[in-house]
Design a protein around this motif. Structure first.
Motif, short mmCIF file in Angstrom:
data_model
loop_
_atom_site.label_atom_id
_atom_site.label_comp_id
_atom_site.label_asym_id
_atom_site.label_seq_id
_atom_site.Cartn_x
_atom_site.Cartn_y
_atom_site.Cartn_z
N ASP A 54 14.76 73.21 47.40
CA ASP A 54 14.13 74.41 47.93
C ASP A 54 14.94 74.90 49.12
O ASP A 54 14.99 74.24 50.18
N LEU A 55 15.56 76.05 48.99
CA LEU A 55 16.45 76.56 50.03
C LEU A 55 15.71 77.05 51.28
O LEU A 55 16.36 77.38 52.28
N ALA A 84 18.28 83.12 44.21
CA ALA A 84 17.99 84.33 45.00
C ALA A 84 16.73 84.97 44.45
O ALA A 84 16.31 84.69 43.32
N PHE A 85 16.12 85.83 45.26
CA PHE A 85 14.99 86.62 44.77
C PHE A 85 15.04 88.00 45.39
O PHE A 85 15.86 88.28 46.27
N ALA A 86 14.16 88.89 44.93
CA ALA A 86 14.13 90.27 45.42
C ALA A 86 12.75 90.61 45.98
O ALA A 86 11.74 90.03 45.57
N PHE A 103 16.07 86.60 53.43
CA PHE A 103 17.32 86.07 53.96
C PHE A 103 17.32 84.54 54.00
O PHE A 103 18.37 83.91 53.89
N GLU A 104 16.14 83.96 54.14
CA GLU A 104 16.03 82.50 54.20
C GLU A 104 16.58 81.85 52.93
O GLU A 104 17.25 80.81 52.99
N GLY A 109 19.64 79.62 53.54
CA GLY A 109 19.57 78.36 52.81
C GLY A 109 20.85 78.08 52.05
O GLY A 109 21.36 76.95 52.01
N LEU A 110 21.39 79.13 51.46
CA LEU A 110 22.67 79.04 50.74
C LEU A 110 23.78 78.57 51.68
O LEU A 110 24.57 77.68 51.34
#
Length: 277
Positions: A54-55, A84-86, A103-104, A109-110
């Protein structure tokens, strides 16, 4: 020949899932991670190695790196940052909390995962870091401000990382897909509903005429530029195996056109073009 290993984030569906399956079929040892343990169980059921990562949680990122290295004996040939998500919505309606949340995952996180993997690659004397950007890391479109912001930031961060890694054997590559079938639209709905008060927005009529229909009543007609996730996997495989990979790999005509348009069109004309998108 020693089997090469790769850690991939965001493998529950779409691009990440296809990449995990493809690389596994090509003989790679794939460590396919997902945020939810239930999704990991599904991957394990089809013969892939999987565990949660979990990032949004520092402890999960650190545990994911430890789990990776414990399975590989302390090495890792490649990292593919895909998760990623939107969170769709007009920029003027985006609370700072929504931006922090996206951004997290899409950047912070990335970056933390990448930062923890680089020493491993330095110690072994080689490695490849692939970052999943987007056509929306090259140009912006309406309603996608939060996602566009993360991908523009990822582009810049990756460009600098690539420059800084020039004195090492670590290659840094951007993968830039255009329209690809995935669950990103469906997965974005809870974030939209949580953060965007569209009913109180000055753009309420525009939400009703445009974004709401795209979110809740998507067209059954495929995007004319759309390609399957396997097209991204094709580029990933090239980026992982050629001796001197490119800095960027574009996927779909939409990405190529957008990259060219950004180079040659004046801002006003580019705005007009993207307003029609």
């Amino acid at each position: 020949m020693t089997q090469k290993s790769i850690l991939i984030t965001g493998c529950s569906s779409g691009i990440g899932l296809d990449a995990a399956r493809r690389l596994h079929a090509e003989g790679w040892r794939v460590l396919a991670t997902c945020r939810d343990a239930a999704d990991c169980a599904k991957l394990e059921a089809e013969g892939l190695e999987s565990f949660p990562l979990d990032l949004t949680k520092q402890s999960s990122i650190e545990d994911g790196v430890k789990e990776t290295l414990s399975r590989t004996g302390g090495t890792l040939d490649a990292l593919y940052n895909n998760a990623a998500f939107a969170c769709p919505g007009a920029v003027e309606d985006l609370p700072s909390g929504a931006l922090r949340e996206i951004f997290e995952v899409n950047l912070f996180g990335l970056q933390e995962l990448t930062r923890l993997i680089i020493p491993v690659m330095r110690a072994q004397g080689h490695g490849r870091i692939l970052q999943c950007s987007s056509v929306l890391g090259l140009v912006g479109i309406r309603w996608r401000g939060a996602y566009v912001a993360t991908k523009f930031a990822l582009e810049g961060l990756t460009d600098v990382l690539r420059l800084e890694m020039r004195d090492t054997a670590i290659k840094v590559i951007l993968i830039e897909p255009g329209p690809i079938p995935s669950n990103i639209r469906v997965n974005s709905i809870p974030h939209f509903e949580r953060w965007i008060d569209w009913k109180a927005s000055a753009r309420r009529a525009q939400y009703e005429a445009s974004l709401l229909k795209r979110l809740y009543e998507p067209s059954s007609k495929p995007d004319r530029f759309q390609l399957p996730a396997s097209a991204v996997s094709d580029k990933i495989l090239i980026a992982l195996t050629v001796a001197n990979p490119r800095a960027r790999y574009y996927v779909t005509k939409a990405t190529w056109i957008s990259a060219l348009s950004r180079r040659i069109l004046p801002p006003r004309l580019l705005d007009w073009v993207m307003a029609k998108a």
